[in-house]
Structures are given as C-alpha cells and as structure tokens.
Design a protein around this motif. Structure first.
Motif, PDB file in Angstrom:
ATOM      1  N   ARG A 195       0.830  -1.203   0.000  1.00 51.75           N
ATOM      2  CA  ARG A 195       0.000   0.000   0.000  1.00 51.75           C
ATOM      3  C   ARG A 195       0.871   1.262   0.000  1.00 51.75           C
ATOM      4  NH1 ARG A 195      -5.365   0.359   1.005  1.00 51.75           N
ATOM      5  NH2 ARG A 195      -5.368  -1.801   1.738  1.00 51.75           N
ATOM      6  N   PRO A 199       1.751   4.853  -4.335  1.00 53.06           N
ATOM      7  CA  PRO A 199       1.976   6.201  -4.892  1.00 53.06           C
ATOM      8  C   PRO A 199       3.161   6.263  -5.850  1.00 53.06           C
ATOM      9  CG  PRO A 199       1.483   6.350  -2.556  1.00 53.06           C
ATOM     10  CD  PRO A 199       1.658   4.890  -2.863  1.00 53.06           C
ATOM     11  N   ASP A 200       4.241   5.557  -5.526  1.00 53.18           N
ATOM     12  CA  ASP A 200       5.407   5.553  -6.411  1.00 53.18           C
ATOM     13  C   ASP A 200       5.103   4.834  -7.718  1.00 53.18           C
ATOM     14  OD1 ASP A 200       8.255   6.037  -7.003  1.00 53.18           O
ATOM     15  OD2 ASP A 200       8.414   3.852  -6.873  1.00 53.18           O
ATOM     16  N   VAL A 202       2.186   4.561  -9.190  1.00 56.45           N
ATOM     17  CA  VAL A 202       1.310   5.442  -9.967  1.00 56.45           C
ATOM     18  C   VAL A 202       2.104   6.614 -10.544  1.00 56.45           C
ATOM     19  CG1 VAL A 202      -0.602   7.080  -9.754  1.00 56.45           C
ATOM     20  CG2 VAL A 202      -0.791   4.791  -8.752  1.00 56.45           C
ATOM     21  N   ASN A 203       3.007   7.183  -9.763  1.00 57.96           N
ATOM     22  CA  ASN A 203       3.800   8.310 -10.253  1.00 57.96           C
ATOM     23  C   ASN A 203       4.712   7.902 -11.399  1.00 57.96           C
ATOM     24  OD1 ASN A 203       2.794  10.395  -8.656  1.00 57.96           O
ATOM     25  ND2 ASN A 203       4.151   9.896  -6.936  1.00 57.96           N
ATOM     26  N   GLU A 261      -7.575   0.327  -4.526  1.00 53.15           N
ATOM     27  CA  GLU A 261      -6.771   1.429  -4.000  1.00 53.15           C
ATOM     28  C   GLU A 261      -5.818   1.959  -5.068  1.00 53.15           C
ATOM     29  OE1 GLU A 261      -5.178   4.373  -1.702  1.00 53.15           O
ATOM     30  OE2 GLU A 261      -7.010   3.202  -1.373  1.00 53.15           O
ATOM     31  N   GLN A 265      -5.955   5.853  -6.719  1.00 56.99           N
ATOM     32  CA  GLN A 265      -4.808   6.758  -6.802  1.00 56.99           C
ATOM     33  C   GLN A 265      -4.442   7.054  -8.256  1.00 56.99           C
ATOM     34  OE1 GLN A 265      -1.491   6.165  -4.148  1.00 56.99           O
ATOM     35  NE2 GLN A 265      -2.726   5.025  -2.665  1.00 56.99           N
ATOM     36  N   ASP A 268      -6.887   9.720  -9.504  1.00 59.39           N
ATOM     37  CA  ASP A 268      -6.513  11.028  -8.951  1.00 59.39           C
ATOM     38  C   ASP A 268      -5.294  11.595  -9.679  1.00 59.39           C
ATOM     39  OD1 ASP A 268      -8.572  10.840  -7.133  1.00 59.39           O
ATOM     40  OD2 ASP A 268      -7.299  10.190  -5.474  1.00 59.39           O
ATOM     41  N   ARG A 269      -4.349  10.716 -10.023  1.00 57.37           N
ATOM     42  CA  ARG A 269      -3.123  11.178 -10.699  1.00 57.37           C
ATOM     43  C   ARG A 269      -3.431  11.606 -12.126  1.00 57.37           C
ATOM     44  NH1 ARG A 269       0.175  13.863 -11.641  1.00 57.37           N
ATOM     45  NH2 ARG A 269       2.441  13.641 -11.649  1.00 57.37           N
TER      46      ARG A 269
END
Length: 384
Positions: A195, A199-200, A202-203, A261, A265, A268-269
């Motif tokens: 989890r 973020p990484d 997705v980035n 999840e 994300q 949102d990105r």
C-alpha cells in the motif's frame, strides 16, 4: 453470440457527456486516428515477449488466428478490438522483426511487464525485462529511427511499413499495465508495504505519460487494473476460507481491495496530469468495473462458471500451464484447451478468452466506463 452484442445505449452516453462537461481539442473521428502506440503487460501483448524469448504454444490462438499469434489467449485481446474499432490493423510488436508493419503504430507491451523495475529474471519468475520506462525508451528510439528512415526513403514502397512522422502527434497512446506490480507485491511485500508503494507505482506511470507528451503525444487512453483477486489461478485451490477472505463472488477480497486502492490513486493522478499537460486529452478507463461486472453476471450472460479455466490444469497445488506438458505421479499430462472457449471467461487462469475480451472491450470502448465519458473513436477530447 448475443452476449457479444451487448452495449450501453447511446442516449445514456450523451446524458453523461452533458452532465460531466467536456470540450473538444480537435474534431477527430475514428478515421482520423492514424495510429496506436500501446504500452503494457500480457493483457495487451500481441507478441513482444514471444519474439524476445519463446513463442506461444498451441492451442493459444486457436479460435481466431488458428495458430499461436503471440497472445496469451485463444484469440484477440482488448487492444485488437480497439484497433478494429479505429479501423486500423492489429499492432505489430516492436520487438518482432518478421512480418511487421509499423505504418499504423506499434505495440511495446510485453508479458510479465511492470511499471516499476523489478530486480528479477524472466526465467525465474516470469518478470519481463522490459518494464514501462524501457517500453517508453523503445518508443523514443522507434520514433527517432522511424522518422530518419522515412525521410531517407526515396519511394513510396520503402515507406509503406514505416510510421509517418506527422502521425506521432495524432496517434492514440494506450496503457494497460499495473497488474503485475500488484502481483509482485503480493508475493514479496506485506499489505502495508505494498500500500505504501502504490503512490510511487502510480507516479512512475504518470512519468511515462509525461515523457510521451514531451515526444508529441496528445491523446492518452489509460486502463486501470482489473480485479486481480478474481483470477482463477489464485482461487482455484482455496477451500474452507475464513469468513471475509473471499467476497460475494468468490474472489480474494484483500487483493481486489488493493487493486481498487491502486485504481483510486491512478484516477486522482490522471486528474492532476490534466492540469500538468494542458494540451493532452487523458481518458481514464474503468477496466476493473467492466471485468468485475462480467465475472459477477457470467452465467446470466451465457458464460460458464467464471473460475473455470479453459486451457491448462491447476489444482491441488499442481500447475500444468496452457500448451505445456508435465509428469504427474508417473503420468504425462498435457495442458490442452476446453471444448468451447467462447463460453469461458478465463483462457488459462490468468488471461481472458477472446469472447470475454470482446465483451469487456464492448463495455469500455463506448465511453460509458470512462472519465470523461467519451467513446474511443473520439479520444481527442479534453476535460474542461
């Protein structure tokens, strides 16, 4: 087959468009999208990993191509149906040198590919040595060399299989990747660690879009990841699961929660990317909803048990993969296909059958599961 003709009413689509609000970047219809450049894993690989290592084994490809055609299915994939809808040829894999035609795009996807680099071998765990950043690097080289040779060619015949330089800015850039990042995480990380890594992941996908934007790409069609917890190979041997481990459809709930999840994300990105890339049209496609909808209504739609595996055998911890042989208790077992793949959702326990791919493609291409809700034939639209 009636299930393959199900579509969402155009009146609903029009209402959704009016409600959400979009503006036109340029008037583009299907005939005006000249090429597709695809990035992804085995869900959209049309032969890249087969060209790099070993060809697919029969009976893969038996339904449509009548031979192994580099796809992990009995026939066409979602990306093939996208090409058909845009009236374009099926995409040639970038890594394949035989019979390729790049005049209408190229496919950089490879089976086992991830967004983030994995320090593992394809021979050990099936992880592709061509993660997303390498696929983008392949595209950059492809664009530079393709443009050079196109401009050097003296005759039309010499250019017939090369990309036209002006098409790179008018092409559709499609993404279907991320499932293997989650699968790798389930294998190596705790739930908390995975989890925290999302973020990484997705980035890094966003960085790939930004890089392609710098190269002139303007229209992006981005699939989220499917319900990985519903893959039959993962649930086939689960017996007497504790309450809450499986959801109401029989899928592994924790894995699907992680996929949702990731998708949240990612969406949102993508919304933030619209602000960062002002000239881009970015379409976020809810592939998860389409696939889970198919699984949850399988029998009503004419499919068999959604966890039935057509090709190969997977039970009691023994896996005989599609088209392979194994010796089990002194007996040679062949992973052949079922009698009627068109009634089965899962081709080999991981990948979908052609009929399932067609159904899912029909749901997502009309725009009813996209943000903004526009069909793929009008992918050059931008959120207000």
């Amino acid at each position: 087959m009636e299930i393959l003709r199900l579509t969402v009413a155009w009146s609903l689509l029009v209402c959704l468009v009016l409600r959400m609000g979009i503006k036109e970047v340029m008037a583009v219809e299907a005939d005006d999208i000249p090429a597709i450049y695809n990035f992804g894993d085995s869900n959209s690989d049309t032969g890249g990993i087969a060209a790099a290592f070993f060809p697919m084994a029969a009976p893969c490809g038996e339904t449509f191509f009548h031979r192994p055609a580099g796809r992990g299915s009995d026939g066409r994939l979602i990306i093939d149906f996208i090409a058909e809808r845009l009236k374009l040829p099926y995409l040639s894999p970038y890594l394949d040198s035989i019979g390729t035609n790049f005049s209408h795009g190229a496919n950089f996807a490879t089976g086992g590919a991830t967004i983030r680099r994995q320090n593992e071998s394809w021979f050990e765990n099936g992880v592709s040595p061509f993660p997303l950043d390498i696929q983008v690097e392949h595209f950059i080289q492809f664009k530079a060399r393709g443009t050079y040779f196109y401009n050097q060619a003296n005759e039309t015949s010499q250019r017939s299989r090369l990309p036209r330089p002006e098409d790179f800015s008018r092409a559709l850039y499609t993404f279907d990747i991320g499932q293997n990042d989650l699968a790798d995480g389930f294998r190596k990380l705790t739930a908390e660690q995975l989890r925290a890594a999302i973020p990484d992941i997705v980035n890094q996908l966003a960085a790939a879009v930004q890089q392609l934007y710098k190269e002139g790409g303007r229209a992006f069609w981005i699939h989220n990841t499917g319900p990985i917890g519903c893959l039959p190979v993962a649930v086939v041997d689960i017996h007497n699961a504790t309450p809450g481990y499986l959801d109401e459809q029989g899928c592994i709930k924790s894995q699907n929660d992680m996929a949702m999840e990731f998708n949240k994300q990612l969406k949102d990105r993508v919304i933030r990317l619209r602000e960062e890339l002002p000239q881009a049209a970015l379409i976020y496609v809810d592939l998860y909803a389409a696939k889970y909808g198919l699984i949850s209504t399988a029998k009503r739609l004419g499919f068999e048990d959604p966890f039935k595996i057509c090709c190969g055998q997977h039970e009691n911890g023994i896996h005989v993969w599609c088209g392979n042989k194994a010796n089990i208790k002194g007996t040679e077992v062949y992973g052949g296909s079922c009698a009627n793949p068109s009634t089965v959702i899962s081709w080999d326990g991981v990948h979908y059958s052609e009929s399932a791919n067609f159904w899912v493609a029909s749901q997502i291409m009309n725009g009813s599961m996209s943000d903004p809700p526009v069909p793929i034939t009008q992918a050059y639209y931008k959120h207000i």
